[in-house]
Write an enzyme that holds these catalytic residues in place. Sequence first.
Site, PDB file in Angstrom:
ATOM      1  CD1 TRP A 102      38.318 -34.867  34.387  1.00  0.00           C
ATOM      2  CD2 TRP A 102      39.963 -36.349  34.714  1.00  0.00           C
ATOM      3  NE1 TRP A 102      38.651 -35.418  33.171  1.00  0.00           N
ATOM      4  CE2 TRP A 102      39.650 -36.323  33.338  1.00  0.00           C
ATOM      5  CE3 TRP A 102      40.968 -37.212  35.162  1.00  0.00           C
ATOM      6  CZ2 TRP A 102      40.309 -37.122  32.398  1.00  0.00           C
ATOM      7  CZ3 TRP A 102      41.627 -38.018  34.224  1.00  0.00           C
ATOM      8  CH2 TRP A 102      41.301 -37.964  32.870  1.00  0.00           C
ATOM      9  CG  ASP A 172      42.413 -30.875  37.822  1.00  0.00           C
ATOM     10  OD1 ASP A 172      42.909 -30.219  36.884  1.00  0.00           O
ATOM     11  OD2 ASP A 172      42.037 -32.064  37.709  1.00  0.00           O
ATOM     12  CE  LYS A 196      41.510 -32.326  29.136  1.00  0.00           C
ATOM     13  NZ  LYS A 196      41.756 -33.066  30.362  1.00  0.00           N
TER      14      LYS A 196
HETATM   15  C1  LIG Z   1      41.980 -34.008  31.248  1.00  0.00           C
HETATM   16  C2  LIG Z   1      41.889 -33.787  32.706  1.00  0.00           C
HETATM   17  C3  LIG Z   1      42.745 -34.442  33.611  1.00  0.00           C
HETATM   18  C4  LIG Z   1      43.748 -35.485  33.180  1.00  0.00           C
HETATM   19  O1  LIG Z   1      44.829 -34.900  32.603  1.00  0.00           O
HETATM   20  P1  LIG Z   1      46.109 -35.742  32.134  1.00  0.00           P
HETATM   21  O2  LIG Z   1      47.026 -34.636  31.732  1.00  0.00           O
HETATM   22  O3  LIG Z   1      45.671 -36.628  31.021  1.00  0.00           O
HETATM   23  O4  LIG Z   1      46.612 -36.505  33.304  1.00  0.00           O
HETATM   24  C5  LIG Z   1      42.623 -34.141  34.945  1.00  0.00           C
HETATM   25  N1  LIG Z   1      41.722 -33.245  35.388  1.00  0.00           N
HETATM   26  C6  LIG Z   1      40.878 -32.614  34.549  1.00  0.00           C
HETATM   27  C7  LIG Z   1      39.899 -31.638  35.092  1.00  0.00           C
HETATM   28  C8  LIG Z   1      40.934 -32.861  33.188  1.00  0.00           C
HETATM   29  O5  LIG Z   1      40.108 -32.228  32.350  1.00  0.00           O
END
Ligand SMILES: *Cc1c(COP(=O)(O)O)cnc(C)c1O
Length: 360
Positions: A102, A172, A196
């Site tokens: 990511w 993030d 999540k």
């Molecule tokens: C799942 C995830 C993403 C992607 O998220 P989307 O909402 O599908 O764009 C980005 N960064 C991390 C750390 C993730 O776990």
Amino acid sequence: MNRALNFNAGPAALPEWALKEAQNELLNFRNTGMSVMELSHRSKDYEAVHNEAQSLLRSLLSISDEYEILFLQGGASLQFSMIPMNLLQEGQTAYYTLTGSWAEKALQEAVKVGKAEIAVSSKENNYKNIPVLDATSIPSDAAYVHITSNNTIYGTQWKQFPTGLNVPLIADMSSDILCKPLNMEQFDMIYAGAQKNLGPSGVTVVIMKKELLERSSDSLPTMLNYNTHAKNNSLYNTPPTFGIYLLSLVLRWVTDQGGLEAIEKKNELKASLLYNEIDNSNGFYNGHAELDSRSTMNVTFTLNSEEATKSFLAQAKEAGFVGLNGHRSVGGCRASIYNAVPYENVERLAQFMSDFRKNY
Ligand SMILES: *Cc1c(COP(=O)(O)O)cnc(C)c1O
């Protein structure tokens, strides 16, 4: 009805209480005679939901008035683009810490928009650890530093966030927001796709310092400018109302659990059940992450052969465990044990791992 033993990485398990509450209110939301999905997003009834989600987040994370809380769409992935579009100005450089897939994706988008460099990386180590970020290596005129607080695919997590930076720090936190108390003052911006630890997919939470909003250029497309959403309380266009409603329920559940201190304790207990089994397996299970970088949210491991891994995953599936396959890019196994995954389910997985090891 039996609820599944759900270890999905995302979308992931939600608190049963939140789902039942949504079910109870599905046809008649707080005496409106309508589902929350059928309410106007301009109505008082919906506005109460929207504002409750914001105020619960504000209180759980002790977010001061210096920060905006936005509910956006496009997932964390759109933030990979919006961040550099809004915050990386001409002549500046943004610095990215590469700690997993990511993080790589975030950097790839930044490079499309402006100048972005790698601050530090653990790629050569197959992303087994969180590298040390030397604050003195970041020039004071940098646009920002970006980190990924929890690496969902590799199962690593920052334990101590970088300090001593003279530039904005952006994280993030898609896969570990609200997993433990956070000192928000360390960050200028954090963001997370909800699916999540926060709720269903479709909502992205962005918490950012108001002063960052001054950077956005008026020439940006309206929907991609943070100011549009900040000025309109995330109601410039139709927000994902049902997702925000479920987010508000999940936040109530987190609050009722005793807040983030209590959640952290439970998460540590859950994670240690699985890590103890890995560590006491005499090499039968191999954890991917180095000890000091282990995630409390995603436990990644392999078995000694492809054949053993296959057999483990097949038997686990047979026994009712869902979502234990590692990400398609790394293989192996991964148990995602977000806030809403019950302790008892993790206990059952640890027991299953122990039994499988003894019988194999
Ligand atoms: C799942 C995830 C993403 C992607 O998220 P989307 O909402 O599908 O764009 C980005 N960064 C991390 C750390 C993730 O776990």
